[in-house]
Design an enzyme around this catalytic site. Sequence first.
Site, PDB file in Angstrom:
ATOM      1  N   ALA A   3      42.849  30.325  41.651  1.00 22.20           N
ATOM      2  CA  ALA A   3      43.068  30.545  43.069  1.00 22.20           C
ATOM      3  C   ALA A   3      42.632  31.975  43.366  1.00 22.20           C
ATOM      4  CB  ALA A   3      44.541  30.351  43.388  1.00 22.20           C
ATOM      5  N   GLU A  13      43.791  23.700  36.694  1.00 23.58           N
ATOM      6  CA  GLU A  13      44.594  22.673  37.378  1.00 23.58           C
ATOM      7  C   GLU A  13      43.686  21.668  38.101  1.00 23.58           C
ATOM      8  OE1 GLU A  13      46.741  26.011  39.171  1.00 23.58           O
ATOM      9  OE2 GLU A  13      48.593  25.032  38.600  1.00 23.58           O
TER      10      GLU A  13
HETATM   11  N1  CAA Z   1      40.264  35.403  42.537  1.00 22.58           N
HETATM   12  C1  CAA Z   1      39.506  36.277  43.227  1.00 22.58           C
HETATM   13  N2  CAA Z   1      38.458  36.905  42.705  1.00 22.58           N
HETATM   14  C2  CAA Z   1      38.174  36.685  41.407  1.00 22.58           C
HETATM   15  C3  CAA Z   1      38.930  35.810  40.619  1.00 22.58           C
HETATM   16  C4  CAA Z   1      40.019  35.137  41.238  1.00 22.58           C
HETATM   17  N3  CAA Z   1      40.776  34.246  40.594  1.00 22.58           N
HETATM   18  N4  CAA Z   1      38.431  35.806  39.372  1.00 22.58           N
HETATM   19  C5  CAA Z   1      37.394  36.644  39.391  1.00 22.58           C
HETATM   20  N5  CAA Z   1      37.225  37.182  40.618  1.00 22.58           N
HETATM   21  C6  CAA Z   1      36.227  38.162  41.061  1.00 22.58           C
HETATM   22  C7  CAA Z   1      36.518  39.540  40.486  1.00 22.58           C
HETATM   23  O1  CAA Z   1      37.475  40.230  41.265  1.00 22.58           O
HETATM   24  C8  CAA Z   1      35.138  40.164  40.559  1.00 22.58           C
HETATM   25  O2  CAA Z   1      34.893  40.569  41.884  1.00 22.58           O
HETATM   26  P1  CAA Z   1      34.224  42.031  42.181  1.00 22.58           P
HETATM   27  O3  CAA Z   1      32.866  41.916  41.577  1.00 22.58           O
HETATM   28  O4  CAA Z   1      34.211  42.089  43.663  1.00 22.58           O
HETATM   29  O5  CAA Z   1      35.085  43.028  41.506  1.00 22.58           O
HETATM   30  C9  CAA Z   1      34.209  38.988  40.274  1.00 22.58           C
HETATM   31  O6  CAA Z   1      34.951  37.810  40.543  1.00 22.58           O
HETATM   32  C10 CAA Z   1      33.733  38.922  38.844  1.00 22.58           C
HETATM   33  O7  CAA Z   1      34.876  38.951  38.008  1.00 22.58           O
HETATM   34  P2  CAA Z   1      35.021  39.968  36.762  1.00 22.58           P
HETATM   35  O8  CAA Z   1      34.266  41.213  37.022  1.00 22.58           O
HETATM   36  O9  CAA Z   1      36.474  40.092  36.465  1.00 22.58           O
HETATM   37  O10 CAA Z   1      34.276  39.116  35.637  1.00 22.58           O
HETATM   38  P3  CAA Z   1      34.513  39.210  34.070  1.00 22.58           P
HETATM   39  O11 CAA Z   1      33.433  38.404  33.445  1.00 22.58           O
HETATM   40  O12 CAA Z   1      34.685  40.613  33.620  1.00 22.58           O
HETATM   41  O13 CAA Z   1      35.921  38.460  33.818  1.00 22.58           O
HETATM   42  C11 CAA Z   1      37.515  36.667  34.103  1.00 22.58           C
HETATM   43  C12 CAA Z   1      36.031  37.100  34.067  1.00 22.58           C
HETATM   44  C13 CAA Z   1      38.104  36.839  32.700  1.00 22.58           C
HETATM   45  C14 CAA Z   1      37.553  35.219  34.508  1.00 22.58           C
HETATM   46  C15 CAA Z   1      38.265  37.559  35.115  1.00 22.58           C
HETATM   47  O14 CAA Z   1      37.539  37.600  36.330  1.00 22.58           O
HETATM   48  C16 CAA Z   1      39.655  37.089  35.416  1.00 22.58           C
HETATM   49  O15 CAA Z   1      40.556  37.263  34.598  1.00 22.58           O
HETATM   50  N6  CAA Z   1      39.860  36.453  36.600  1.00 22.58           N
HETATM   51  C17 CAA Z   1      41.147  36.037  37.074  1.00 22.58           C
HETATM   52  C18 CAA Z   1      41.580  34.756  36.375  1.00 22.58           C
HETATM   53  C19 CAA Z   1      42.966  34.346  36.808  1.00 22.58           C
HETATM   54  O16 CAA Z   1      43.924  35.070  36.624  1.00 22.58           O
HETATM   55  N7  CAA Z   1      43.101  33.127  37.400  1.00 22.58           N
HETATM   56  C20 CAA Z   1      44.360  32.611  37.841  1.00 22.58           C
HETATM   57  C21 CAA Z   1      44.572  32.937  39.277  1.00 22.58           C
HETATM   58  S1  CAA Z   1      46.202  32.528  39.823  1.00 22.58           S
HETATM   59  C22 CAA Z   1      46.180  30.895  40.200  1.00 22.58           C
HETATM   60  O17 CAA Z   1      45.188  30.217  40.014  1.00 22.58           O
HETATM   61  C23 CAA Z   1      47.442  30.381  40.792  1.00 22.58           C
HETATM   62  C24 CAA Z   1      47.514  28.917  40.952  1.00 22.58           C
HETATM   63  O18 CAA Z   1      47.855  28.207  40.028  1.00 22.58           O
HETATM   64  C25 CAA Z   1      47.310  28.306  42.235  1.00 22.58           C
END
Ligand code: CAA
Length: 260
Positions: free
Chosen positions: A65, A113
Amino acid sequence: MKLKNLKLEINQHVAVITFNRPDQLNALNLETLAELKQLLEKIEKDAVLRCIVLTGAGKAFVAGADIKAMSEMNPKQAKAFAETGQALFSYMEQMPQPIIACINGFALGGGCELACACDLRTASTKIKIGEPEVNLGIVPGFAGSVRLPRLIGLSQAKKMILTGEPLSALEAEEIGLIHWIYKPEELLPNTLKIAERLAAKSLTALATIKHQLRKSLELEFTEAEKFEAETFSKCFTTPDQKEGMNAFLEKRKPKFEGLD
Ligand code: CAA
């Protein structure tokens, strides 16, 4: 229908939907959820489309999300957000067409999910799949805590959700979360082959199987058996049952309803 966050390609009887916000790793915001709902509603009514494939553009399937959007939510908005995602994923389970998650990269949180709400899951060797919500100080919100234990058992679901550590494709396959693994360049072509095989089957039977399996988890054992006998019997009112059995007896391939 004009699409902003999704892309649609039609391959004969198969609809391929691509999450298309690669700069945000295809993170799910309300706009994308609404667009997907609208598109699926159109596909559901399209008699030509008999299987759906979901995949992602760039290095992610769906990285969860949208954290930026969630960071500004109050508890009431967070509840509505969770309910929107949950309703959409339940709708997917109730659609007649089988849905395959073609997991090309990160499938995290809401992305995991989403994949769990699909009927089948293919993945590239390069994926990471997991439920990292705990690392954000939250819990799964799009029914991850409901579907994961049903799919892989409580023990493995606890491991994924409590540690927040993602699994590799092989690890996910070992616990039954992923059905097929392919090299990245072979993922989509092979997923399309699976989709085409499903599209050639009886859509009535496929839709009934989806319904039957979902229901069997909700009902007590003997009630579930009764329900199965009823759905089995209903098949015998359909042209596909006649065609399927006649084709077997005549030693030919069946030509189910809706196929040209
Ligand atoms: N939401 C919003 N933006 C996201 C995102 C997310 N879930 N995941 C990645 N992005 C964005 C980053 O902020 C980044 O944007 P900027 O370039 O503007 O900074 C861009 O996508 C690229 O991401 P990274 O630079 O972080 O890429 P990476 O290759 O270094 O890392 C990753 C990849 C490990 C997937 C990392 O992006 C990450 O950990 N993302 C979050 C994953 C996460 O926590 N997901 C769960 C969300 S909570 C949820 O989903 C709740 C639910 O059940 C409903």
